[in-house]
Design a protein around this motif. Structure first.
Motif, short mmCIF file in Angstrom:
data_model
loop_
_atom_site.label_atom_id
_atom_site.label_comp_id
_atom_site.label_asym_id
_atom_site.label_seq_id
_atom_site.Cartn_x
_atom_site.Cartn_y
_atom_site.Cartn_z
N GLN A 163 76.01 25.42 78.32
CA GLN A 163 75.93 26.30 77.16
C GLN A 163 75.94 25.45 75.90
OE1 GLN A 163 75.69 29.80 77.27
NE2 GLN A 163 75.37 29.44 79.45
N GLY A 164 75.26 25.93 74.86
CA GLY A 164 75.26 25.24 73.59
C GLY A 164 73.94 24.60 73.25
N VAL A 165 73.87 24.06 72.06
CA VAL A 165 72.63 23.49 71.52
C VAL A 165 72.14 22.32 72.37
CG1 VAL A 165 71.59 22.32 69.55
CG2 VAL A 165 73.13 24.26 69.18
N PHE A 166 73.03 21.38 72.63
CA PHE A 166 72.61 20.18 73.35
C PHE A 166 72.29 20.48 74.81
CE2 PHE A 166 74.99 18.45 69.72
CZ PHE A 166 73.98 17.64 69.18
N ALA A 167 72.92 21.50 75.35
CA ALA A 167 72.58 21.92 76.71
C ALA A 167 71.16 22.48 76.74
CB ALA A 167 73.57 22.97 77.20
N ALA A 168 70.79 23.24 75.70
CA ALA A 168 69.43 23.79 75.62
C ALA A 168 68.40 22.67 75.48
CB ALA A 168 69.32 24.76 74.44
N LEU A 169 68.72 21.67 74.66
CA LEU A 169 67.81 20.53 74.49
C LEU A 169 67.68 19.74 75.79
CD1 LEU A 169 69.02 19.28 70.99
CD2 LEU A 169 66.99 20.65 71.48
N ALA A 170 68.80 19.55 76.49
CA ALA A 170 68.77 18.82 77.76
C ALA A 170 68.02 19.61 78.82
CB ALA A 170 70.20 18.53 78.22
N ASP A 171 68.25 20.93 78.87
CA ASP A 171 67.53 21.77 79.82
C ASP A 171 66.03 21.77 79.53
OD1 ASP A 171 69.65 22.48 81.37
OD2 ASP A 171 70.04 24.37 80.35
N GLY A 172 65.69 21.76 78.25
CA GLY A 172 64.28 21.70 77.88
C GLY A 172 63.63 20.44 78.40
N LEU A 173 64.31 19.31 78.25
CA LEU A 173 63.78 18.05 78.76
C LEU A 173 63.69 18.07 80.28
CD1 LEU A 173 62.82 15.18 78.17
CD2 LEU A 173 65.21 14.45 78.22
N ARG A 174 64.70 18.64 80.92
CA ARG A 174 64.72 18.69 82.39
C ARG A 174 63.56 19.54 82.91
NH1 ARG A 174 67.11 22.33 85.72
NH2 ARG A 174 68.29 23.24 84.00
N HIS A 175 63.34 20.70 82.31
CA HIS A 175 62.23 21.57 82.73
C HIS A 175 60.89 20.88 82.50
CE1 HIS A 175 64.79 24.86 83.70
NE2 HIS A 175 65.13 25.14 82.46
N PHE B 141 72.21 33.17 65.22
CA PHE B 141 71.25 32.56 64.30
C PHE B 141 71.38 31.04 64.26
CE2 PHE B 141 70.31 30.75 60.14
CZ PHE B 141 69.01 31.17 59.94
N TRP B 142 72.60 30.54 64.08
CA TRP B 142 72.78 29.10 63.92
C TRP B 142 72.50 28.34 65.20
CZ3 TRP B 142 72.29 27.46 59.34
CH2 TRP B 142 72.75 28.21 58.26
N PHE B 143 72.75 28.96 66.33
CA PHE B 143 72.41 28.35 67.61
C PHE B 143 70.90 28.17 67.72
CE2 PHE B 143 71.01 29.45 72.00
CZ PHE B 143 71.32 28.25 72.61
N LEU B 144 70.14 29.24 67.44
CA LEU B 144 68.68 29.16 67.52
C LEU B 144 68.11 28.25 66.44
CD1 LEU B 144 67.78 32.87 68.33
CD2 LEU B 144 67.65 30.90 69.86
N PHE B 145 68.73 28.26 65.27
CA PHE B 145 68.28 27.38 64.19
C PHE B 145 68.43 25.92 64.62
CE2 PHE B 145 69.31 24.64 60.60
CZ PHE B 145 68.21 24.86 59.76
N ALA B 146 69.58 25.57 65.18
CA ALA B 146 69.83 24.19 65.58
C ALA B 146 68.89 23.76 66.70
CB ALA B 146 71.28 24.03 66.01
N VAL B 147 68.69 24.62 67.70
CA VAL B 147 67.79 24.27 68.81
C VAL B 147 66.37 24.07 68.28
CG1 VAL B 147 66.72 25.11 70.94
CG2 VAL B 147 69.17 25.42 70.57
N SER B 148 65.90 25.01 67.46
CA SER B 148 64.54 24.91 66.91
C SER B 148 64.38 23.68 66.05
CB SER B 148 64.21 26.17 66.09
OG SER B 148 64.30 27.33 66.87
N PHE B 149 65.34 23.45 65.16
CA PHE B 149 65.25 22.33 64.22
C PHE B 149 65.23 21.00 64.96
CE2 PHE B 149 67.34 19.12 61.55
CZ PHE B 149 66.49 19.13 60.45
#
Length: 223
Positions: free
Chosen positions: A5-17, A162-170
């Protein structure tokens, strides 16, 4: 399963996928973007002229709205099928993308029109709108919703996040931008570059585009 869970988890999952599905993702991206980069590079050098930025930007937006959405939908299909333990293929990805093409075009047009309206009001509403609709492509493909339903669903998912999606997108789009700058740096450094080399470098740079899209898919999975 989602890696965390969290911003860095989303970024890591994105790279993994991306890594897990890289042959299909690279194939889809190049099939769509190589013709587009050839078209835009040729037009910039021989039709518009290198100084006609307005015409070049208009063509790029036209390409993204009507053709780039094919790659976006295909990539969402690939990662979505992968998380369901299914085996997506190049054919199934493009079949899904072409089936959803009218919907994806409508989403692209609506988001751009609404963004211009929001941005015309003030800078901050424009940024807010971009974040609120950041999941619209994911929703349209994964949940098979119409354009309007996808916009509403994205807004609903963004509520309170909002801030979660903002951070992931940014962060994801910053990673895209850094990769693109590195790849196209010869165009900036050299005074003159052959239009075919320009198109080739832009096509390579486009390989980073799916990363941000997949990170948003990972963020959607968390929400």
């Amino acid at each position: 399963p989602v890696g965390g869970q969290g911003v860095f988890a989303a970024l890591a999952d994105g790279l993994r996928h991306y890594v897990q599905n890289w042959p299909l993702i690279v194939a889809v991206t190049l099939i769509v973007h190589v013709p587009l980069t050839l078209w835009s590079s040729y037009s910039e050098y021989f039709v518009f002229g290198p100084d006609d930025i307005q015409q070049t930007l208009f063509l790029q937006q036209f390409q993204e709205v009507f053709l780039g959405v094919i790659a976006a939908a295909a990539i969402q299909h690939i990662v979505s099928q992968g998380t369901q333990q299914q085996r997506p293929t190049l054919w199934s990805a493009f079949r899904c993308a072409l089936r959803l093409w009218p919907r994806m075009c409508m989403i692209a047009i609506l988001t751009r029109v609404l963004f211009v309206i929001a941005f015309a009001i003030f800078f901050l509403p424009g940024i807010y709108f971009l974040v609120v609709v950041s999941l619209v492509d994911v929703v349209a493909v994964v949940e098979n919703r119409s354009a309007i339903e996808s916009l509403n669903r994205s807004r609903e998912l963004a509520r309170g996040h909002f801030w979660f999606l903002f951070a992931v997108s940014f962060l994801a789009y910053c990673a895209n931008l850094v990769f693109a700058i590195i790849i196209i740096s010869p165009i900036v450094i050299l005074d003159e570059v052959h239009w075919l080399l320009n198109a080739t470098l832009e096509a390579i740079a486009s390989l980073a585009l799916p990363y941000a899209q997949i990170c948003l898919f990972a963020a959607y999975r968390q929400l």
